[in-house]
Design an enzyme around this catalytic site. Structure first.
Site, mmCIF file in Angstrom:
data_model
loop_
_atom_site.group_PDB
_atom_site.id
_atom_site.type_symbol
_atom_site.label_atom_id
_atom_site.label_comp_id
_atom_site.label_asym_id
_atom_site.label_seq_id
_atom_site.Cartn_x
_atom_site.Cartn_y
_atom_site.Cartn_z
ATOM 1 C CG ASN A 7 -1.875 1.111 1.302
ATOM 2 O OD1 ASN A 7 -1.827 2.032 0.479
ATOM 3 N ND2 ASN A 7 -2.758 1.078 2.269
ATOM 4 N NE ARG A 70 -6.421 1.034 0.062
ATOM 5 C CZ ARG A 70 -6.564 2.099 0.839
ATOM 6 N NH1 ARG A 70 -5.531 2.573 1.497
ATOM 7 N NH2 ARG A 70 -7.728 2.676 0.949
ATOM 8 C CG HIS A 159 -13.441 2.882 3.003
ATOM 9 N ND1 HIS A 159 -14.222 3.815 3.656
ATOM 10 C CD2 HIS A 159 -12.167 3.172 3.338
ATOM 11 C CE1 HIS A 159 -13.447 4.642 4.345
ATOM 12 N NE2 HIS A 159 -12.191 4.271 4.161
ATOM 13 N NE ARG A 220 -10.758 11.803 4.884
ATOM 14 C CZ ARG A 220 -10.673 10.543 4.483
ATOM 15 N NH1 ARG A 220 -11.696 9.984 3.834
ATOM 16 N NH2 ARG A 220 -9.598 9.824 4.712
ATOM 17 C CD GLU A 364 -9.098 -1.866 3.680
ATOM 18 O OE1 GLU A 364 -8.736 -1.598 4.844
ATOM 19 O OE2 GLU A 364 -9.337 -1.006 2.831
#
Ligand code: ADP
Length: 378
Positions: A7, A70, A159, A220, A364
């Site tokens: 990643n 990823r 996601h 956020r 993941e």
């Protein structure tokens, strides 16, 4: 198969080596994080050399067989994991305008891995791909069509690897064939999104053109009236578009409301009587519950609500705040079971609950390794 999962971010590189043939508990051989790329470490090639040296010690003579990457944005083109070559990598790079912070870094990681291991099959797994099944009425924005045609402005969702993985685990846990499984998934980490899953497929999701939309997150804002943004830009000359982007992505959410983006700290503060922290929790939980209600309609009645990621898996306090708002859906849960922490997927609803409530640890890396193996052995 021995698979390296990468990643690559702009300044850091996370990795994991997994042996997909090993028993479940022994699949992870090593995990690591290399930071300060671009400062202490010159570039992604150098970071990969450092990682490779560390791997040599751990692998003890065993050879990697494939690499899974990823990749954040697959645009409208990549709706499945893909075997990488120069042309595909260039195509991923072309999508950088859709994810300027992420895709260029992902591409650097891919190219560095090809320099280092040119003979290994490499696969890209996209965060957006699971949402490719959304119907147009869910992904279009009600703005002039040129903006979609020219700039690709539409809902993509993110996601996806996590939403897909926990959907499959949830269906299996309940003994329902995944293509008959309707659920609402709440992935609640630092970034957070909800997805409406019908017949095992994504039909709507709370993140949009970028990962800023939807739920209130660590830093956020989530959903906000767009004219708030134009108003700020028009009224305050010290704030330009780039600054506004930073405010909404990095200085908003729980951090703005409660002074911390760490859910543990916010919960502790609220329990100690901090009213700002309590308001932050109420706002955040209310937003999650509202999306669950809406997506329960979207999927035509969910069989399950799934909580996952850092907060969803670990914070019984936060889950309680959400679940207590879902009485109208007939949701009933076991208060003690809700507070238990466990690495196992589990059901926390009571027998008479109209909707099952599941807590499922996401993984993941495992999903990326499995997708990589599937394409590398084809
Ligand atoms: P990322 O999006 O960075 O992958 P994670 O899925 O790791 O994020 O989730 C990070 C969030 O999970 C943080 O808000 C953190 O406070 C929260 N979290 C982790 N463990 C716990 C816990 N035991 N209780 C409450 N919140 C937790």
């Amino acid at each position: 198969m021995l698979i390296l999962v990468v990643n690559a971010g702009s300044s850091s590189l996370k990795y994991q080596v997994r042996d997909t043939a090993a028993p479940e508990a022994e699949q992870v051989l090593t995990v690591g994080l290399i930071e300060n790329i671009g400062t202490d470490i010159p570039d992604h090639d150098a970071a990969l050399e450092i990682m490779a040296a560390k791997l040599e010690e751990v692998l003890d003579g065993r050879e990697l067989e494939a690499v899974g990457h990823r990749v954040v944005h697959g645009g409208e083109e990549f709706t499945q994991p893909v075997l990488l070559n120069d042309a595909v990598t260039a195509h991923i790079e072309e999508l950088s305008s859709l994810a300027p912070l992420h895709n260029p870094a992902n591409v650097k990681g891919i190219r560095a891995a090809f320099h280092k291991w040119p003979h290994l099959p490499q696969v890209a797994v996209f965060d957006t791909a699971f949402h490719a099944t959304m119907p147009e009425h869910a992904w279009r924005y009600a703005i002039p069509e040129e903006l979609y045609k020219q700039y690709g402005i539409r809902r993509y969702g993110f996601h996806g690897t996590s939403h897909e993985y926990v959907t499959h685990v949830g269906a299996e846990l309940l003994g329902i064939p995944v293509d008959e499984f309707n659920a609402v998934v709440a992935h609640l980490g630092n970034g957070a999104s909800a997805t409406a899953v019908k017949g095992g497929k994504s039909i709507d999701t709370s993140m949009g053109y970028t990962p800023l939309a939807g739920l209130i997150m660590g830093t956020r804002s989530g959903d906000i009236d767009p004219s708030v943004l134009t108003t700020i830009l028009q009224r305050d000359e010290s704030i330009d578009a780039a600054r506004l982007d930073t405010i909404l992505n990095k200085e908003s959410g729980l951090l703005a409301l409660a002074g911390s983006n760490d859910m543990r700290k916010v919960v502790e503060a609220a329990q100690a009587g901090d009213e700002r922290a309590q308001l932050a929790l109420d706002m955040t939980a209310y937003r999650v519950a509202s999306y669950i209600g809406a997506y329960n309609v979207a999927v035509g009645g969910a069989q399950a609500i799934i909580f996952t990621a850092g907060i969803g898996e670990n914070s019984g306090d936060f889950r309680k705040l959400v679940l207590d708002r879902l009485g109208a859906l007939g949701v009933k849960y076991n208060a003690e079971e809700n507070m238990v922490r466990s690495p196992e997927p589990r059901v926390i609803s009571t027998e008479d609950s109209a909707v099952k409530v599941l807590v499922i640890p996401t993984n993941e890396e495992k999903a990326i390794a499995e997708a990589t193996e599937a394409l590398a052995t084809k």
